[in-house]
Design a protein around this motif. Sequence first.
Motif, mmCIF file in Angstrom:
data_model
loop_
_atom_site.group_PDB
_atom_site.id
_atom_site.type_symbol
_atom_site.label_atom_id
_atom_site.label_comp_id
_atom_site.label_asym_id
_atom_site.label_seq_id
_atom_site.Cartn_x
_atom_site.Cartn_y
_atom_site.Cartn_z
ATOM 1 N N THR A 61 0.837 -1.195 0.000
ATOM 2 C CA THR A 61 0.000 0.000 0.000
ATOM 3 C C THR A 61 0.875 1.249 0.000
ATOM 4 N N ILE A 62 0.349 2.333 -0.551
ATOM 5 C CA ILE A 62 1.102 3.597 -0.496
ATOM 6 C C ILE A 62 0.681 4.394 0.739
ATOM 7 N N ASN A 63 -0.295 3.876 1.476
ATOM 8 C CA ASN A 63 -0.880 4.619 2.581
ATOM 9 C C ASN A 63 -0.346 4.123 3.926
ATOM 10 N N GLU A 64 0.369 4.983 4.639
ATOM 11 C CA GLU A 64 0.945 4.577 5.928
ATOM 12 C C GLU A 64 -0.126 4.287 6.967
ATOM 13 N N SER B 179 -3.081 2.810 6.353
ATOM 14 C CA SER B 179 -4.028 1.997 5.593
ATOM 15 C C SER B 179 -5.106 1.401 6.485
ATOM 16 N N VAL C 282 4.439 -0.833 3.259
ATOM 17 C CA VAL C 282 4.217 0.481 2.638
ATOM 18 C C VAL C 282 5.244 0.674 1.532
ATOM 19 N N SER D 15 6.313 2.973 -2.306
ATOM 20 C CA SER D 15 6.150 4.279 -2.954
ATOM 21 C C SER D 15 5.153 4.163 -4.101
ATOM 22 N N ASP D 16 4.706 5.315 -4.543
ATOM 23 C CA ASP D 16 3.794 5.403 -5.683
ATOM 24 C C ASP D 16 4.408 4.698 -6.908
ATOM 25 N N GLU E 295 6.722 2.391 -6.962
ATOM 26 C CA GLU E 295 6.824 0.944 -6.732
ATOM 27 C C GLU E 295 5.479 0.257 -6.974
ATOM 28 N N LEU E 296 4.403 0.893 -6.487
ATOM 29 C CA LEU E 296 3.083 0.283 -6.685
ATOM 30 C C LEU E 296 2.738 0.238 -8.177
ATOM 31 N N GLY F 45 -3.916 2.464 -5.206
ATOM 32 C CA GLY F 45 -3.417 2.739 -3.857
ATOM 33 C C GLY F 45 -2.957 1.528 -3.066
ATOM 34 N N SER F 46 -3.438 0.361 -3.457
ATOM 35 C CA SER F 46 -3.001 -0.857 -2.754
ATOM 36 C C SER F 46 -3.178 -2.069 -3.664
#
Lengths: 237, 237
Positions: free
Chosen positions: B48-51, B53, B62, B64-65, B67-68, B79-80
């Motif tokens: 996920t990019i959201n710490e 989540s 978690v 990065s954008d 990486e996702l 986002g995930s």
Amino acid sequence: MISKIEIKHINALKVKKYRNKYSEFIAEGDKIIKELIEEGLQVVNIFTINENSILQNKNIKVVSDAELSMISALTKHHGSLAVFRMQKKEMQIANDEWILLLDDIQDPGNMGTIIRTCDWFGIKKIICSDGCVDVYNPKVVQASMASIGRVQVMEADLKEIIQEYKMSVYGAILNGKNYNEQSFKEKGFILIGNEGHGINNDLETLITYRITIPKKGRAESLNAAIATALILDKLSI
Amino acid sequence: MISKIEIKHINALKVKKYRNKYSEFIAEGDKIIKELIEEGLQVVNIFTINENSILQNKNIKVVSDAELSMISALTKHHGSLAVFRMQKKEMQIANDEWILLLDDIQDPGNMGTIIRTCDWFGIKKIICSDGCVDVYNPKVVQASMASIGRVQVMEADLKEIIQEYKMSVYGAILNGKNYNEQSFKEKGFILIGNEGHGINNDLETLITYRITIPKKGRAESLNAAIATALILDKLSI
């Protein structure tokens, strides 16, 4: 042989701004192209990889597989691509007909499928909010299976339309009346909302009949094109 | 931080061969991931990019954008992304239930929408011919909106299934009986054909009730998911 200028022009037609600037759009595959021509749409030009194409047109050009791939909007081209002129007919709204209102339908596949489904059920007019995907988007044209040539679609402010033409509004929502118990004798607007958040609040307050497709299982919601089809099936045209 | 090995592994899951080899598939976006977890599917790991989540899991990481984006199967990530273990339950077929048979449905969007629609209408079992798109294809999983976790789907030879379980077969064809005049009291198989050429000949001869959705307009055919939904709506579950 296709020129660089042609390639650039056709690729520009994948973007709404340029489609509107040139009043042109693309369609791919012999079947859809042939049907659109039969519907009377004006062809600008056709590109095909087939020297014995079934498509008959003075502006037809045979191109290579690689050339067609350069202009196709599909993952894999369908053997031919045509540029058509957009139809710009004024939509006349009578006060006794079924008209589909689409509030912010954003998925091109859904939009094309909805147009095709309207064509199946004899619904001839669709009005889209300005938040809807453009109906001349190549993915919409393909999913409509040439029905885009038979169903009239225009963009307008749905609130103004509902207020101007005083027809009843049948709105598809999640907690309304079972649509099997709703009478559809009185013609009017069928209002379908966005895939994610449904019908916008300012339109929801204008609904005359709040209708719901009853759920027997566990999915949270139905796909917007599916919900549209289930409702259109109830109408007498 | 995501490792190169993880990136390679997840990207391999976009291909059916590797999904089957590892018995894993991917799903994207908090909503779908959360629902699949709630349905009891086993999570392998979550990115996920959201710490902060909403997804709670010991194997959450978690990233990065960028990486996702490297592992997402979508044009734009949601986002995930989660890797799930496939459910391998034997499908038990009773002789008095509705089962959907899909003959070579190839479009992932159609397949996902059909699974979602089954879930809405309470149809719990789908049997696909081996010419169907894989139901764990990322596009199918996304279009199913997590219904893939609630509807059982298996692949089998449809002819053998029909011959083994002697239930009636309601087949959707273009020139059958108006489905509004068909009784659906007797439960059985609903058979839906391929998007382009309909039901294969060897299966068409096994149809008990040849049913058709009546056309009021001019489209040549209906989208396969739309046809399925219109028929499922007639069934009492």
